[in-house]
Design a protein around this motif. Structure first.
Motif, short mmCIF file in Angstrom:
data_model
loop_
_atom_site.label_atom_id
_atom_site.label_comp_id
_atom_site.label_asym_id
_atom_site.label_seq_id
_atom_site.Cartn_x
_atom_site.Cartn_y
_atom_site.Cartn_z
N THR A 1 9.30 8.79 -5.66
CA THR A 1 8.69 10.13 -5.77
C THR A 1 7.25 10.09 -6.28
O THR A 1 6.42 10.86 -5.85
CB THR A 1 9.51 11.03 -6.72
OG1 THR A 1 9.79 10.30 -7.91
CG2 THR A 1 10.81 11.44 -6.06
N LYS A 2 6.99 9.18 -7.21
CA LYS A 2 5.65 9.22 -7.82
C LYS A 2 4.77 8.06 -7.37
O LYS A 2 3.91 7.61 -8.11
CB LYS A 2 5.77 9.27 -9.34
CG LYS A 2 6.29 8.03 -10.03
CD LYS A 2 7.73 7.63 -9.78
CE LYS A 2 7.92 6.21 -10.33
NZ LYS A 2 9.21 5.77 -10.50
N ARG A 3 4.98 7.61 -6.11
CA ARG A 3 4.16 6.48 -5.67
C ARG A 3 2.74 6.90 -5.31
O ARG A 3 1.86 6.06 -5.18
CB ARG A 3 4.83 5.72 -4.53
CG ARG A 3 5.18 6.52 -3.32
CD ARG A 3 5.92 5.65 -2.30
NE ARG A 3 5.09 4.59 -1.77
CZ ARG A 3 4.16 4.77 -0.85
NH1 ARG A 3 3.93 5.97 -0.36
NH2 ARG A 3 3.44 3.77 -0.41
N ASP A 4 2.51 8.18 -5.11
CA ASP A 4 1.16 8.66 -4.85
C ASP A 4 0.87 9.80 -5.81
O ASP A 4 1.71 10.67 -6.01
CB ASP A 4 1.05 9.15 -3.39
CG ASP A 4 -0.40 9.33 -2.98
OD1 ASP A 4 -1.17 9.95 -3.73
OD2 ASP A 4 -0.75 8.83 -1.90
N VAL A 5 -0.31 9.79 -6.39
CA VAL A 5 -0.61 10.80 -7.40
C VAL A 5 -0.83 12.19 -6.82
O VAL A 5 -0.68 13.19 -7.52
CB VAL A 5 -1.86 10.40 -8.22
CG1 VAL A 5 -1.54 9.22 -9.11
CG2 VAL A 5 -3.03 10.09 -7.30
N PHE A 6 -1.18 12.27 -5.53
CA PHE A 6 -1.54 13.57 -4.97
C PHE A 6 -0.37 14.40 -4.48
O PHE A 6 -0.53 15.52 -4.05
CB PHE A 6 -2.52 13.40 -3.82
CG PHE A 6 -3.89 13.02 -4.29
CD1 PHE A 6 -4.62 13.89 -5.08
CD2 PHE A 6 -4.45 11.80 -3.93
CE1 PHE A 6 -5.89 13.55 -5.51
CE2 PHE A 6 -5.72 11.46 -4.37
CZ PHE A 6 -6.44 12.33 -5.16
N VAL B 1 -2.38 -16.10 -1.24
CA VAL B 1 -2.14 -16.60 -2.59
C VAL B 1 -3.11 -16.04 -3.63
O VAL B 1 -2.86 -16.16 -4.83
CB VAL B 1 -2.17 -18.16 -2.64
CG1 VAL B 1 -0.98 -18.73 -1.89
CG2 VAL B 1 -3.48 -18.68 -2.07
N ASP B 2 -4.19 -15.43 -3.17
CA ASP B 2 -5.19 -14.90 -4.11
C ASP B 2 -5.29 -13.38 -4.09
O ASP B 2 -6.32 -12.82 -4.44
CB ASP B 2 -6.59 -15.43 -3.74
CG ASP B 2 -6.67 -16.93 -3.85
OD1 ASP B 2 -5.88 -17.49 -4.65
OD2 ASP B 2 -7.51 -17.53 -3.17
N LEU B 3 -4.24 -12.71 -3.68
CA LEU B 3 -4.31 -11.25 -3.59
C LEU B 3 -4.62 -10.61 -4.93
O LEU B 3 -4.08 -11.01 -5.95
CB LEU B 3 -2.99 -10.68 -3.06
CG LEU B 3 -2.68 -10.88 -1.60
CD1 LEU B 3 -1.47 -10.04 -1.22
CD2 LEU B 3 -3.87 -10.50 -0.73
N PRO B 4 -5.46 -9.59 -4.91
CA PRO B 4 -5.73 -8.84 -6.14
C PRO B 4 -4.62 -7.82 -6.37
O PRO B 4 -3.70 -7.70 -5.57
CB PRO B 4 -7.03 -8.12 -5.80
CG PRO B 4 -6.94 -7.86 -4.34
CD PRO B 4 -6.22 -9.05 -3.75
N LYS B 5 -4.71 -7.10 -7.45
CA LYS B 5 -3.79 -5.99 -7.67
C LYS B 5 -4.17 -4.88 -6.71
O LYS B 5 -5.33 -4.47 -6.64
CB LYS B 5 -3.91 -5.52 -9.13
CG LYS B 5 -2.99 -4.35 -9.46
CD LYS B 5 -2.79 -4.23 -10.96
CE LYS B 5 -2.12 -2.89 -11.33
NZ LYS B 5 -1.46 -2.17 -10.23
N LEU B 6 -3.19 -4.39 -5.97
CA LEU B 6 -3.47 -3.41 -4.93
C LEU B 6 -3.16 -1.99 -5.37
O LEU B 6 -2.43 -1.77 -6.35
CB LEU B 6 -2.66 -3.73 -3.67
CG LEU B 6 -2.83 -5.13 -3.10
CD1 LEU B 6 -1.98 -5.31 -1.86
CD2 LEU B 6 -4.29 -5.41 -2.77
N ALA B 7 -3.72 -1.04 -4.64
CA ALA B 7 -3.45 0.38 -4.91
C ALA B 7 -2.00 0.72 -4.58
O ALA B 7 -1.32 -0.02 -3.88
CB ALA B 7 -4.39 1.24 -4.07
N TYR B 8 -1.56 1.84 -5.09
CA TYR B 8 -0.19 2.32 -4.86
C TYR B 8 0.83 1.21 -5.17
O TYR B 8 0.61 0.42 -6.08
CB TYR B 8 -0.01 2.79 -3.40
CG TYR B 8 -1.06 3.75 -2.94
CD1 TYR B 8 -1.02 5.09 -3.33
CD2 TYR B 8 -2.10 3.33 -2.12
CE1 TYR B 8 -1.98 6.00 -2.89
CE2 TYR B 8 -3.07 4.22 -1.68
CZ TYR B 8 -3.01 5.55 -2.07
OH TYR B 8 -3.96 6.43 -1.65
N ASP B 9 1.89 1.16 -4.36
CA ASP B 9 2.90 0.11 -4.53
C ASP B 9 2.69 -0.98 -3.48
O ASP B 9 3.63 -1.64 -3.06
CB ASP B 9 4.30 0.71 -4.39
CG ASP B 9 4.46 1.55 -3.12
OD1 ASP B 9 3.50 1.61 -2.33
OD2 ASP B 9 5.53 2.14 -2.92
#
Lengths: 223, 223
Positions: free
Chosen positions: B83-88, B122-130
Motif C-alpha cells: 500500500t505504501k510503496r509510493d508516496v503519492f 554487482v554495483d547497483l546503488p540504492k534505488l527508488a521505491y521498492d
DNA sequence: CCAAAAGTGTTAACGCTACACCCATGT
DNA sequence: ACATGGGTGTAGCGTTAACACTTTTGG
C-alpha cells in the motif's frame, strides 16, 4: 511508476485458484455467479482489492471469506490484464494460487454467490472471464512446485501415510510413480518423520504415519 | 472480480528490469529521476499503463521508449502492490523482466528523465521505491531461466563463440564452469550450430562461431 | 619463441530406473 | 485361507564432475 493525475481508471481485483486433494484426486474451488452476464457460470472466487490493503492481504481475506482456512499456502501467480477481459470496464486480476490440506473444512456460500463447490480438476466446466487460463497456469505452477519444493505439506493433513503422499504426487502429475523409488527419494530428502503410529483403516497391514519435519517453504529437487 | 462502482482508486504501472551482458558482465538498465522526492535517485524505467492497452504492450512500449530494441525477450515477473510503496498514492507495479542482446543499441535519454544508463548488477546503488526488491527478484528469475530454458539466446548477438556463451552463464550464475563439461552439455542439447567461421580478435587461436538453431523459448535442462 | 585463448577425452562417483516378493491385518 | 494394501533391495545404466595437455594464432 509516477502517479501523476492521468485519466487512468483501472480496477484491481484478486482471484484465487485454490487446490486441494480429495480422495486422492485434485480439486479446484469454484463459485457460481449470480449476476449477468455470467449468471449461473462458474468462476474462481475473487474480489476487488480494498484501497488500503496489500495484495497478499486481499487474497487472504477473499480466501478466508470462502473457506475457513487458516493453514494455507498462498502465493502470487500472475497478473492477467487483457483490456477486454471484463465486459464492464477495465479490470486487471492478480491471480493467486493456494493449497489447502485435504479439505475437511466447511465451505460457506456467501450471499453474493449462488453456490460454492469443489470441482475435480479433470472435469472443470467452461469458466467465466479468462478463468480457464488462470486455472491452467496455476496447475502448471503446482506441478513445478511439487517437483522442486516441499509445498506438498500444504496439501496434506498433519499425519499421513507414505501412500497418501505418493497418491498426492500422482494426482497432480497425472502419472504413476514407482513406490520404492519414490520412498527412497522422500527419505533421502529428510523432509518427513515417522511418528511411530500406525494408520489402521482396512483389511490389510497398517501403514506407518508420518509428519513433515518443517512446514516452511524450501527449494528441493524431488522427482 | 466484479467491477461494481467501488471507490477504489489504484494506479497501475509497469516497471521493466532490463538485463544485458557487457564485457562478460551483467548489467541492468536504470533511469535517473528528475522529480521529488526521488530526485537524482536511480530507478527502473517504468510508467503508467494506458487505459486501452494490454499489460504486455505497455511493458513493450516503455521498453522501446528507453532503448531502441526490437529483438527482445520480455516476460511478466511479479506484481508489487504494497500500500505504501509510493508516496503519492496507491500505485501497483507489474514488473517485467527483459533480456536484450549484448548492448550495442544506443540509449536515448527521454526528457522526463535526468539520464539513462547501464549499471553493473554487482554495483547497483540504492534505488527508488521498492525497485531493489524487483531487481533482486528479477535476477533470481534470470538464474532459473538460463538453467532451465534456452533464453540465453536473447542475451547474445547473432554470432558468438562458445567462450562468450560460457562467460554469459558465469556472469549470471556468479561461478566458474568447467569448459569441457559445459561444451558437452551445450552440444548434447543441440541448441547451437557451428557457422564454419572463425572469430579472430587477438594473439591466439581463432574461435569457432556459432548461432542458435532456434530463437523460440524452450524448456531444457542446461546445468 | 612466447603469450594467450581454443580445443579436446577419460575415469570414477553418483543418481536414476526398473523390477518382485513377503508381511500384517480384517473378514 | 484369502484379499488387500504395506513394506523392502539390487543391479544396470546414464549422467555428472573432476581433471591437463596440445593447438593455433599474433606479436
Amino acid at each position: 511508476m509516477k502517479p501523476h493525475p492521468a485519466k487512468q481508471n483501472i480496477k484491481v481485483a484478486v482471484d484465487n485458484c485454490i487446490f486441494t486433494i480429495i480422495d486422492n484426486e485434485l480439486y479446484v474451488l469454484l463459485i457460481q455467479m449470480k449476476k449477468r452476464p455470467y449468471q449461473g457460470m462458474w468462476a474462481l472466487p475473487g474480489g476487488l482489492v480494498n484501497q488500503p490493503e496489500n495484495l497478499d492481504k486481499a487474497a487472504l481475506r477473499i480466501l478466508k471469506d470462502e473457506t475457513n482456512v487458516t493453514d494455507v499456502y498462498l502465493e502470487q501467480l500472475y497478473t492477467f490484464g487483457k483490456t477486454k477481459r471484463d465486459v464492464f470496464g477495465r479490470v486487471i486480476s492478480i491471480a493467486y494460487f493456494a493449497l489447502i490440506p485435504s479439505a475437511n473444512q466447511q465451505l460457506k456460500t456467501l450471499a453474493k454467490y449462488q453456490s460454492v463447490q469443489w470441482w475435480k480438476y479433470v472435469d472443470l466446466p467452461k469458466l467465466a472471464y479468462d478463468h480457464n487460463d488462470i486455472v491452467k497456469y496455476a496447475k502448471q505452477r503446482l506441478e513445478w512446485k511439487i517437483e522442486y519444493t516441499n509445498v506438498v505439506w500444504s496439501l496434506l493433513p498433519e499425519k499421513f501415510t507414505l501412500n497418501q503422499l505418493q497418491k498426492t504426487y500422482e494426482a497432480i502429475l497425472g502419472k504413476e510413480i514407482d513406490k520404492r523409488n519414490f520412498q527412497k527419494k522422500i527419505f533421502a530428502l529428510k523432509l518427513i518423520q515417522p511418528l511411530g503410529q500406525k494408520a489402521m483403516y482396512g483389511a490389510h497391514r497398517p501403514a506407518e504415519l508420518y509428519k513433515f519435519r518443517s512446514r516452511k517453504p524450501k527449494i528441493v529437487q524431488i522427482l
